[in-house]
Design a protein around this motif. Structure first.
Motif, short mmCIF file in Angstrom:
data_model
loop_
_atom_site.label_atom_id
_atom_site.label_comp_id
_atom_site.label_asym_id
_atom_site.label_seq_id
_atom_site.Cartn_x
_atom_site.Cartn_y
_atom_site.Cartn_z
N TYR A 153 0.72 -1.10 0.08
CA TYR A 153 -0.08 -0.12 -0.01
C TYR A 153 0.78 1.14 0.05
O TYR A 153 0.55 2.16 -0.81
CB TYR A 153 -0.76 -0.04 1.43
N ALA A 154 2.00 1.15 0.64
CA ALA A 154 3.00 2.55 0.81
C ALA A 154 3.49 2.69 -0.36
O ALA A 154 3.61 3.57 -0.73
CB ALA A 154 3.84 2.35 2.11
N ARG A 155 4.14 1.62 -1.15
CA ARG A 155 4.54 1.96 -2.46
C ARG A 155 3.59 2.29 -3.40
O ARG A 155 3.78 3.36 -4.18
CB ARG A 155 5.07 0.56 -3.05
N LEU A 156 2.49 1.90 -3.49
CA LEU A 156 1.17 2.59 -4.50
C LEU A 156 1.08 3.73 -3.98
O LEU A 156 0.85 4.77 -4.89
CB LEU A 156 0.01 1.51 -4.29
N MET A 157 0.91 4.29 -2.80
CA MET A 157 0.56 5.51 -2.54
C MET A 157 1.81 6.56 -2.65
O MET A 157 1.58 7.70 -3.20
CB MET A 157 0.30 5.56 -1.03
N ARG A 158 3.04 6.13 -2.49
CA ARG A 158 4.13 6.87 -2.58
C ARG A 158 4.28 7.24 -4.31
O ARG A 158 4.51 8.42 -4.53
CB ARG A 158 5.43 6.09 -2.37
N GLY A 159 4.13 6.29 -5.26
CA GLY A 159 3.95 6.53 -6.56
C GLY A 159 2.84 7.82 -6.82
O GLY A 159 3.29 8.48 -7.71
N GLU A 160 1.73 7.65 -6.18
CA GLU A 160 0.72 8.69 -6.49
C GLU A 160 1.12 10.08 -5.96
O GLU A 160 1.08 11.11 -6.69
CB GLU A 160 -0.56 8.22 -6.09
#
Length: 275
Positions: A153-160
């Motif tokens: 989840y953190a990796r996805l949020m970071r990219g956004e």
């Protein structure tokens, strides 16, 4: 007509079908005593290993327990797994990804190394290893999933956030003197949360598969509790003579997983994430 309304008109079927499937399982999970025809834990030594029929539509197990009632009762634990095993990683990963993506620097470098460390090992292997150390049970399974699952989840949020932090409305908010907390949680987070929520729906389906796998291995829910993986494990020794003990709980896993996956796909189209 808004883009959301257009998307809803284009893709109503997957979202509606997925929501209907999930709703059926939610009803079974919330009120199994109203839906199940028998007590899922009651033994009936006069009806051992009966095949599916009028009295027992899904048959009975080696103790005479009704498989339909046990499959319905198991939805309570499995939907709890779908929720509790994903809410913690969702909340923790969203906050960490939001902060790391916005501030960058040394925190982003540490996060990158942590992600590399986690993705090096298969997710299921890590969870099984942690549960094996902590001991079997649902609480330890939630802890194990939380320790590992928040990274995705953190990796996805970071990219956004990396994309959104350079937008004009963020620069305008800084010029107007808004606090960083307001910029993060009032401006960036609502715009970055859509793909994370879509992934959450899909992750619920994966959590059910994970919970069933651990239950089958004896590391998740423990007998005599009714859980789909436990039911499949109960029937593995009787598969040649009583296939229904294993097959019907397996169908429940597949249908529930399809329901959450369809909801995720429908949300992706509705929120225009894919396009």
């Amino acid at each position: 007509m808004t883009a959301v309304a257009l998307a809803w008109r284009r893709t109503p079927a997957s979202l509606a079908l997925g929501a209907a499937l999930v709703l059926v399982f939610v009803i079974c999970a919330v009120a199994p005593q109203w839906v199940a025809p028998y007590d899922p834990l009651a033994f009936d030594y006069g009806a051992l290993l009966q095949p599916p029929g009028a009295a027992h539509p899904f048959g009975t197990d080696q103790f005479g327990r009704d498989i339909l009632s046990r499959t319905i009762a198991a939805s309570t634990i499995d939907l709890q797994i779908a929720l509790f095993a994903t809410v913690g990683p969702l909340a923790i990963g969203t906050i960490i990804g939001l902060l790391v993506g916005y501030y960058g620097g040394w925190a982003d470098a540490v996060f990158g190394r942590l992600v590399d460390l986690v993705v090096t090992f298969p997710f299921l292997v890590l969870v099984i290893a942690i549960v094996a150390v902590l001991g079997p049970g649902l609480l330890n399974m939630y802890i194990a999933v939380g320790v590992v699952g928040w990274v995705f989840y953190a990796r996805l949020m970071r990219g956004e956030v990396l994309v959104l932090r350079g937008h004009d409305y963020v620069s305008a908010a800084k010029v107007l003197g808004y606090s960083e907390a307001r910029i993060l949680f009032r401006h960036i987070l609502p715009n970055a949360a859509r793909p994370v929520l879509v992934y959450w729906m899909t992750d619920m389906a994966l959590a059910i598969l994970l919970g069933s796998s651990l239950g089958y291995l004896g590391l998740g829910a423990q007998p005599p509790a009714a859980e789909w993986g436990v039911l499949i494990a109960d029937g593995k020794n009787f598969f040649t003579q009583a296939w229904w003990i294993t097959v019907f709980p397996g169908f429940a896993i597949v249908l529930c997983g399809i329901g959450f996956s369809l909801v995720g796909d429908g949300m992706a189209d509705l929120l225009d994430v894919k396009r």
